[in-house]
Write a protein that holds these residues in place. Structure first.
Motif, PDB file in Angstrom:
ATOM      1  N   GLY A   1       0.816  -1.220   0.000  1.00 53.33           N
ATOM      2  CA  GLY A   1       0.000   0.000   0.000  1.00 53.33           C
ATOM      3  C   GLY A   1       0.844   1.261   0.000  1.00 53.33           C
ATOM      4  N   LEU A   2       2.002   1.211  -0.653  1.00 51.55           N
ATOM      5  CA  LEU A   2       2.901   2.368  -0.682  1.00 51.55           C
ATOM      6  C   LEU A   2       2.319   3.487  -1.543  1.00 51.55           C
ATOM      7  CD1 LEU A   2       6.172   0.324  -1.249  1.00 51.55           C
ATOM      8  CD2 LEU A   2       5.498   1.475   0.865  1.00 51.55           C
ATOM      9  N   PRO A   3       2.634   4.732  -1.208  1.00 55.19           N
ATOM     10  CA  PRO A   3       2.161   5.849  -2.030  1.00 55.19           C
ATOM     11  C   PRO A   3       2.746   5.753  -3.448  1.00 55.19           C
ATOM     12  CG  PRO A   3       3.090   6.643   0.045  1.00 55.19           C
ATOM     13  CD  PRO A   3       3.406   5.192  -0.052  1.00 55.19           C
ATOM     14  N   PRO A   4       2.080   6.349  -4.419  1.00 50.94           N
ATOM     15  CA  PRO A   4       2.563   6.287  -5.811  1.00 50.94           C
ATOM     16  C   PRO A   4       3.707   7.282  -6.055  1.00 50.94           C
ATOM     17  CG  PRO A   4       0.536   7.526  -5.737  1.00 50.94           C
ATOM     18  CD  PRO A   4       0.779   7.015  -4.334  1.00 50.94           C
ATOM     19  N   TRP A   5       4.718   7.222  -5.240  1.00 49.66           N
ATOM     20  CA  TRP A   5       5.851   8.136  -5.351  1.00 49.66           C
ATOM     21  C   TRP A   5       6.892   7.560  -6.295  1.00 49.66           C
ATOM     22  CZ3 TRP A   5       6.529   8.896   0.634  1.00 49.66           C
ATOM     23  CH2 TRP A   5       5.470   9.679   1.114  1.00 49.66           C
ATOM     24  N   GLU A   6       7.763   8.440  -6.766  1.00 52.20           N
ATOM     25  CA  GLU A   6       8.840   7.988  -7.647  1.00 52.20           C
ATOM     26  C   GLU A   6      10.163   7.956  -6.896  1.00 52.20           C
ATOM     27  OE1 GLU A   6       9.997  10.576 -10.881  1.00 52.20           O
ATOM     28  OE2 GLU A   6       9.489  12.361  -9.720  1.00 52.20           O
ATOM     29  N   ILE A   7      11.065   7.140  -7.383  1.00 50.66           N
ATOM     30  CA  ILE A   7      12.408   7.078  -6.814  1.00 50.66           C
ATOM     31  C   ILE A   7      13.158   8.317  -7.275  1.00 50.66           C
ATOM     32  CG2 ILE A   7      14.591   5.814  -6.799  1.00 50.66           C
ATOM     33  CD1 ILE A   7      12.907   3.258  -7.260  1.00 50.66           C
ATOM     34  N   VAL A   8      13.698   9.060  -6.323  1.00 52.99           N
ATOM     35  CA  VAL A   8      14.426  10.291  -6.651  1.00 52.99           C
ATOM     36  C   VAL A   8      15.892  10.221  -6.243  1.00 52.99           C
ATOM     37  CG1 VAL A   8      12.358  11.744  -6.604  1.00 52.99           C
ATOM     38  CG2 VAL A   8      13.692  11.406  -4.502  1.00 52.99           C
ATOM     39  N   GLY A   9      16.281   9.151  -5.588  1.00 49.63           N
ATOM     40  CA  GLY A   9      17.674   9.014  -5.196  1.00 49.63           C
ATOM     41  C   GLY A   9      18.005   7.585  -4.840  1.00 49.63           C
ATOM     42  N   LEU A  10      19.240   7.210  -5.134  1.00 48.93           N
ATOM     43  CA  LEU A  10      19.712   5.874  -4.803  1.00 48.93           C
ATOM     44  C   LEU A  10      21.203   5.958  -4.537  1.00 48.93           C
ATOM     45  CD1 LEU A  10      19.419   2.753  -4.646  1.00 48.93           C
ATOM     46  CD2 LEU A  10      19.906   2.708  -7.094  1.00 48.93           C
ATOM     47  N   GLU A  11      21.611   5.428  -3.388  1.00 50.88           N
ATOM     48  CA  GLU A  11      23.026   5.293  -3.100  1.00 50.88           C
ATOM     49  C   GLU A  11      23.274   3.850  -2.722  1.00 50.88           C
ATOM     50  OE1 GLU A  11      26.431   7.597  -0.676  1.00 50.88           O
ATOM     51  OE2 GLU A  11      24.885   6.681   0.596  1.00 50.88           O
ATOM     52  N   VAL A  12      24.278   3.249  -3.343  1.00 42.69           N
ATOM     53  CA  VAL A  12      24.677   1.883  -3.039  1.00 42.69           C
ATOM     54  C   VAL A  12      26.183   1.919  -2.811  1.00 42.69           C
ATOM     55  CG1 VAL A  12      24.766  -0.495  -3.845  1.00 42.69           C
ATOM     56  CG2 VAL A  12      22.857   0.964  -4.523  1.00 42.69           C
ATOM     57  N   ILE A  13      26.596   1.555  -1.599  1.00 41.54           N
ATOM     58  CA  ILE A  13      28.026   1.533  -1.285  1.00 41.54           C
ATOM     59  C   ILE A  13      28.379   0.205  -0.636  1.00 41.54           C
ATOM     60  CG2 ILE A  13      28.319   4.038  -1.111  1.00 41.54           C
ATOM     61  CD1 ILE A  13      28.064   3.797   1.920  1.00 41.54           C
ATOM     62  N   ASP A  14      29.616  -0.207  -0.812  1.00 43.57           N
ATOM     63  CA  ASP A  14      30.020  -1.472  -0.217  1.00 43.57           C
ATOM     64  C   ASP A  14      30.210  -1.312   1.291  1.00 43.57           C
ATOM     65  OD1 ASP A  14      32.465  -0.157  -0.047  1.00 43.57           O
ATOM     66  OD2 ASP A  14      33.575  -1.656  -1.166  1.00 43.57           O
ATOM     67  N   ARG A  15      30.317  -2.430   1.959  1.00 42.69           N
ATOM     68  CA  ARG A  15      30.392  -2.440   3.427  1.00 42.69           C
ATOM     69  C   ARG A  15      31.615  -1.680   3.929  1.00 42.69           C
ATOM     70  NH1 ARG A  15      29.889  -7.900   7.086  1.00 42.69           N
ATOM     71  NH2 ARG A  15      29.890  -6.845   9.084  1.00 42.69           N
ATOM     72  N   GLN A  16      32.746  -1.871   3.266  1.00 46.54           N
ATOM     73  CA  GLN A  16      33.980  -1.195   3.678  1.00 46.54           C
ATOM     74  C   GLN A  16      33.830   0.327   3.584  1.00 46.54           C
ATOM     75  OE1 GLN A  16      37.469  -2.439   1.521  1.00 46.54           O
ATOM     76  NE2 GLN A  16      38.739  -0.849   2.411  1.00 46.54           N
ATOM     77  N   THR A  17      33.249   0.813   2.500  1.00 47.54           N
ATOM     78  CA  THR A  17      33.053   2.254   2.331  1.00 47.54           C
ATOM     79  C   THR A  17      32.103   2.789   3.393  1.00 47.54           C
ATOM     80  OG1 THR A  17      33.442   2.053  -0.042  1.00 47.54           O
ATOM     81  CG2 THR A  17      32.317   4.053   0.721  1.00 47.54           C
ATOM     82  N   TYR A  18      31.029   2.047   3.660  1.00 44.54           N
ATOM     83  CA  TYR A  18      30.067   2.464   4.682  1.00 44.54           C
ATOM     84  C   TYR A  18      30.772   2.629   6.035  1.00 44.54           C
ATOM     85  CZ  TYR A  18      26.156   2.243   7.954  1.00 44.54           C
ATOM     86  OH  TYR A  18      25.272   2.505   8.966  1.00 44.54           O
ATOM     87  N   HIS A  19      31.539   1.629   6.442  1.00 41.88           N
ATOM     88  CA  HIS A  19      32.211   1.680   7.743  1.00 41.88           C
ATOM     89  C   HIS A  19      33.324   2.728   7.766  1.00 41.88           C
ATOM     90  CE1 HIS A  19      29.875  -1.380   9.668  1.00 41.88           C
ATOM     91  NE2 HIS A  19      30.058  -2.195   8.644  1.00 41.88           N
ATOM     92  N   GLN A  20      33.965   2.930   6.632  1.00 48.71           N
ATOM     93  CA  GLN A  20      34.998   3.969   6.555  1.00 48.71           C
ATOM     94  C   GLN A  20      34.370   5.352   6.745  1.00 48.71           C
ATOM     95  OE1 GLN A  20      37.145   3.991   2.870  1.00 48.71           O
ATOM     96  NE2 GLN A  20      38.469   5.675   3.467  1.00 48.71           N
ATOM     97  N   ARG A  21      33.241   5.585   6.114  1.00 44.37           N
ATOM     98  CA  ARG A  21      32.538   6.871   6.277  1.00 44.37           C
ATOM     99  C   ARG A  21      32.127   7.087   7.727  1.00 44.37           C
ATOM    100  NH1 ARG A  21      28.298   7.521   1.267  1.00 44.37           N
ATOM    101  NH2 ARG A  21      29.837   7.726  -0.406  1.00 44.37           N
ATOM    102  N   ILE A  22      31.596   6.059   8.340  1.00 45.32           N
ATOM    103  CA  ILE A  22      31.169   6.168   9.742  1.00 45.32           C
ATOM    104  C   ILE A  22      32.373   6.493  10.619  1.00 45.32           C
ATOM    105  CG2 ILE A  22      30.203   4.915  11.717  1.00 45.32           C
ATOM    106  CD1 ILE A  22      28.157   5.626   9.483  1.00 45.32           C
ATOM    107  N   ALA A  23      33.480   5.784  10.421  1.00 45.54           N
ATOM    108  CA  ALA A  23      34.676   5.996  11.233  1.00 45.54           C
ATOM    109  C   ALA A  23      35.237   7.410  11.059  1.00 45.54           C
ATOM    110  CB  ALA A  23      35.744   4.961  10.870  1.00 45.54           C
ATOM    111  N   GLU A  24      35.126   7.953   9.848  1.00 46.85           N
ATOM    112  CA  GLU A  24      35.648   9.295   9.580  1.00 46.85           C
ATOM    113  C   GLU A  24      34.652  10.384   9.942  1.00 46.85           C
ATOM    114  OE1 GLU A  24      36.869   9.105   5.508  1.00 46.85           O
ATOM    115  OE2 GLU A  24      38.587   7.826   5.958  1.00 46.85           O
ATOM    116  N   GLY A  25      33.448   9.991  10.343  1.00 47.14           N
ATOM    117  CA  GLY A  25      32.465  10.955  10.825  1.00 47.14           C
ATOM    118  C   GLY A  25      31.700  11.709   9.754  1.00 47.14           C
ATOM    119  N   TYR A  26      31.768  11.276   8.500  1.00 48.18           N
ATOM    120  CA  TYR A  26      31.019  12.000   7.484  1.00 48.18           C
ATOM    121  C   TYR A  26      29.995  11.137   6.756  1.00 48.18           C
ATOM    122  CZ  TYR A  26      34.236  10.040   3.984  1.00 48.18           C
ATOM    123  OH  TYR A  26      34.971   9.198   3.192  1.00 48.18           O
ATOM    124  N   GLY A  27      29.804   9.932   7.194  1.00 48.30           N
ATOM    125  CA  GLY A  27      28.817   9.063   6.565  1.00 48.30           C
ATOM    126  C   GLY A  27      27.461   9.238   7.200  1.00 48.30           C
TER     127      GLY A  27
END
Length: 162
Positions: free
Chosen positions: A124-150
């Motif tokens: 029952g999701l609203p009829p909205w469109e996808i306006v953004g998508l980010e896909v990053i690997d696990r290492q990049t995700y954790h690196q961003r978190i560790a550096e404080g900008y993710g």
């Protein structure tokens, strides 16, 4: 196409001479351009590794919908697909974050791009469109978190208003 060959815009193959300049091939040797499917490997590349984890952030938006209906729909989506980590929502947009297991980024992105449309009716999701998508690997995700900008870690898990 063989090494040392380049394709021209009209689809004819061209060969490079020693100077790097493209030289036209005789008409009998013309080839058309072909695309490489997502996940295909080029000659000499190592075989694909086992599936990896990818952090996906899917953003959708559209016309305003009642907040209660948006929340209920996102909760239903999370119930139907327990891999969803967290959702944030307002009456005209939402963000869904989750981990996807896939062979490569192309596969993870393809699944993410289908998620909203394929589950629009069942959840029952609203009829909205996808306006953004980010896909990053696990290492990049954790690196961003560790550096404080993710993105902040997905906690608390669940469906929450902005």
């Amino acid at each position: 196409m063989r090494p040392g060959a380049a394709a021209s815009r009209d689809g004819a193959a061209a060969s490079r001479d020693g100077s790097g300049k493209a030289m036209a091939k005789p008409a009998g040797e013309e080839r058309t351009l072909t695309s490489v499917a997502a996940g295909d490997r080029f000659e000499g590349e190592k075989p694909a590794d086992l599936p990896r984890l990818w952090h996906v952030t899917l953003s959708v938006s559209g016309e305003e919908a009642p907040l209660k209906e948006v929340r209920r729909a996102l909760q239903q989506l999370a119930h139907d697909h327990p891999f969803l980590l967290t959702s944030r929502y307002a009456n005209d947009h939402a963000e869904i974050r989750y981990w996807e297991e896939a062979r490569d980024l192309h596969d993870a992105a393809a699944v993410a791009l289908r998620l909203w449309g394929e589950h629009r009716q069942t959840a029952g999701l609203p009829p909205w469109e996808i306006v953004g998508l980010e896909v990053i690997d696990r290492q990049t995700y954790h690196q961003r978190i560790a550096e404080g900008y993710g993105p902040p870690p997905a906690s608390p898990v669940g469906v929450h208003p902005y």
